[in-house]
Design an enzyme around this catalytic site. Structure first.
Site, PDB file in Angstrom:
ATOM      1  N   PHE A 239       0.853  -1.191   0.000  1.00  0.00           N
ATOM      2  CA  PHE A 239       0.000   0.000   0.000  1.00  0.00           C
ATOM      3  C   PHE A 239       0.889   1.241   0.000  1.00  0.00           C
ATOM      4  O   PHE A 239       1.403   1.655   1.032  1.00  0.00           O
ATOM      5  CB  PHE A 239      -0.916   0.014   1.218  1.00  0.00           C
ATOM      6  N   ASP A 240       1.067   1.814  -1.178  1.00  0.00           N
ATOM      7  CA  ASP A 240       1.975   2.948  -1.354  1.00  0.00           C
ATOM      8  C   ASP A 240       1.397   4.220  -0.731  1.00  0.00           C
ATOM      9  O   ASP A 240       0.227   4.553  -0.960  1.00  0.00           O
ATOM     10  CB  ASP A 240       2.231   3.168  -2.852  1.00  0.00           C
ATOM     11  N   ALA A 241       2.226   4.924   0.036  1.00  0.00           N
ATOM     12  CA  ALA A 241       1.875   6.240   0.592  1.00  0.00           C
ATOM     13  C   ALA A 241       0.526   6.241   1.303  1.00  0.00           C
ATOM     14  O   ALA A 241      -0.191   7.239   1.295  1.00  0.00           O
ATOM     15  CB  ALA A 241       1.892   7.293  -0.515  1.00  0.00           C
TER      16      ALA A 241
END
Length: 585
Positions: A239-241
């Site tokens: 889960f990016d950023a």
């Protein structure tokens, strides 16, 4: 334990109630829950997922690579990557994180134009499926923002179609003084639309436009994307950023309760759809905030151990493990069902926010200055009172460890291997950037051509040239790969290196960094001790309290302890893995 669809529906409704408590939904929570269940194709099953079940063991090692980190004439890069994995890494690596492989407009993939297709320049879904059939596949869910060139944003500008109401906007007159930013660019992007001028929220860049999860249609779109990725063989979701997902004007807009609850919701949907799929949250934030993403074993299965890279590099360039040891002693053991994701090099750089509160400002300045003297670049962020602070050090790990604060020296490669010997032994799942396995140095040409600091650590290898280097014994690339594979293959055979095996920090002074691991069944102990200086250091076996009735041997050198009263002289940057239970080919 069996469950009914109604049980899952109630659980999802509970998540939705917490997320949307201050939002007027266009439909009932029950209807939204039913929509999410249908998208994920969740039905009655025989077994309920357990929050405390480990989906990993000491065999798990993740290689991190761009789809085109290695290229070959007249061949799609994903095929070349697959060939490379099978030729050099198959015996050591069982999992692969392919960084964003979708059509994109900037940030080397993290500004996604289309989440549903593979970048044609890399290959296609068949190539992804082929890799996922041989390795556990990790993929990015770039969930906070998408490209300003996406169809969604085009529809936002047009004021109609899917995406016309997907983006978060604010007004320049709003109080945005508390918003936490990882960049120095203006937060709001002025955009002319069919409905007038809008100011679109951009946490990272004006090409990366932030999505508005107050709109449940955005949530449904990403749940559809998750389902697609599962169908293509993805088992690990990064889960990016994610920390920036939910925004409320007048707040910091980071780590808000709705963000945490959204992670819990997505975990529920993922684990009921595929019981062995896992979530890793990418939250490049101060350590205490990062730990919160474990929740109570109901949020992320794994969290990035972001404080490890700057603390370990600081240790090895200063010859003093005080800060690293203090941090280690403060880290809670991960519950079963959760694990740390350990890494010391990545496609970005060495983040400094996770070192805030752990390293002094003076130590950070010394670290920054040393990396600059080694050819590295520094990325900056806006802080309080208009200050600008270092956010990230952009440099390959091989070059970052070429010397100490006194300058480059002859121990660079040993220092580099020591860093990995420490990391591979720590509690958690290890992630290895491909350029660390290959001993890649700073790419100044790519830096010059792109004018992006992170490009320095994103070299693109020609497959034939790389093979030539890897087959040349005196090349740093051959030597590094050989030494790294040796460590990994030893690690994978030790029950005491299970990601959830017991870990205690040892008190061996400032020049020897040590910790003890014990297997879950208590049959194996490993004492990991590293000389973090450029001078030989003596270690008294009595300091380790070894059980005299056991035979002890260093797994790395295969040297045995002949007498408990002995002293062991560790060469500069030597690491030993001393065990009472030999399981090594």
């Amino acid at each position: 334990m069996s469950y009914s669809l109604q049980n899952v529906r109630q659980k999802i409704c509970h998540h939705l109630d917490a997320i949307y408590q201050d939002v007027s939904l266009p439909c009932s929570q029950e209807q939204l829950a039913d929509d999410l269940l249908a998208i994920m194709n969740i039905s009655d099953k025989d077994h309920c997922p357990s929050p405390h079940q480990n989906q990993w063991n000491e065999q798990d090692v993740i290689l991190i690579s761009y789809g085109d980190s290695i290229i070959k004439d007249n061949e799609k890069p994903l095929k070349t990557l697959h060939t490379m994995l099978n030729r050099y890494f198959k015996q050591a690596i069982n999992s692969v994180h392919i960084l964003p492989f979708f059509p994109y407009s900037s940030d080397d993939g993290f500004s996604v134009i289309d989440y549903s297709s593979v970048n044609e320049a890399l290959g296609d879904w068949q190539d992804i499926q082929a890799i996922s059939s041989d390795y556990k596949l990790m993929a990015d869910l770039v969930i906070n923002h998408c490209s300003s060139r996406s169809k969604w944003f085009e529809n936002f500008i047009a004021g109609e179609g899917v995406g016309h109401d997907y983006f978060f906007t604010a007004e320049p007159s709003d109080d945005l003084s508390d918003v936490v930013r990882p960049r120095t660019s203006p937060l709001l992007r002025e955009t002319n639309t069919q409905k007038g001028t809008k100011h679109v929220w951009c946490t990272f860049s004006h090409d990366q436009v932030d999505l508005d999860f107050r709109n449940p249609e955005v949530l449904k779109s990403f749940v559809s994307i998750i389902r697609l990725y599962l169908d293509q063989g993805v088992k690990i979701f990064r889960f990016d950023a994610i920390a920036f997902l939910w925004k409320i004007v007048g707040t910091s807009c980071i780590n808000l309760p709705q963000t945490h609850e959204t992670v819990r919701l997505l975990r529920t949907l993922i684990e009921y759809a595929c019981s062995d799929a896992i979530i890793i949250t990418e939250t490049n934030i101060p350590n205490r905030q990062n730990l919160m993403y474990f929740g109570n074993a109901n949020e992320a299965h794994c969290i990035y151990n972001f404080s490890l890279p700057p603390l370990l590099v600081n240790t090895l360039i200063t010859g003093d493990c005080t800060y690293l040891k203090t941090w280690m002693m403060s880290m809670p053991p991960a519950q079963n069902g959760t694990a740390y994701f350990n890494f010391i090099a990545s496609h970005d750089g060495i983040g400094l926010r996770p070192a805030e509160g752990l390293l002094s400002e003076q130590e950070i300045n010394v670290l920054v200055n040393t990396m600059q003297s080694f050819g590295g670049k520094i990325s900056w962020r806006n802080a309080d009172n208009g200050q600008v602070k270092p956010y990230e050090m952009n440099i390959t790990l091989y070059d970052a460890l070429q010397g100490t604060t006194a300058g480059p020296d002859k121990y660079g490669q040993d220092r580099f291997i020591s860093a990995h010997a420490i990391m591979l032994a720590l509690e958690g799942i290890p992630g290895l950037y491909i350029h660390s396995l290959l001993g890649t140095s700073n790419d100044y040409e790519k830096l010059k051509n792109t004018q992006h600091n992170r490009a320095i650590n994103r070299h693109r290898w020609d497959y034939n040239k790389l093979n030539e280097q890897l087959s040349t014994p005196h090349s740093q690339h051959h030597q590094v790969l050989e030494r790294m594979l040796h460590l990994i293959n030893i690690r994978k055979q030790q029950a005491a290196f299970h990601p959830n095996a017991t870990q205690f920090t040892l008190q061996l002074g400032t020049k020897l960094f040590g910790f003890w691991r014990q297997s879950i069944d208590r049959t194996q102990s490993i004492f990991c001790v590293a000389n973090v200086t450029n001078e030989p250091i003596s270690l008294a076996m009595s300091d380790l309290n070894l059980i005299d009735t056991n035979n002890w041997v260093d797994l790395i050198s295969e040297q045995q302890v002949s007498h408990m009263g002995d002293e062991w002289t560790l060469a500069p940057y030597q690491t030993i893995w001393l065990t009472n239970h030999i399981d090594i080919d």
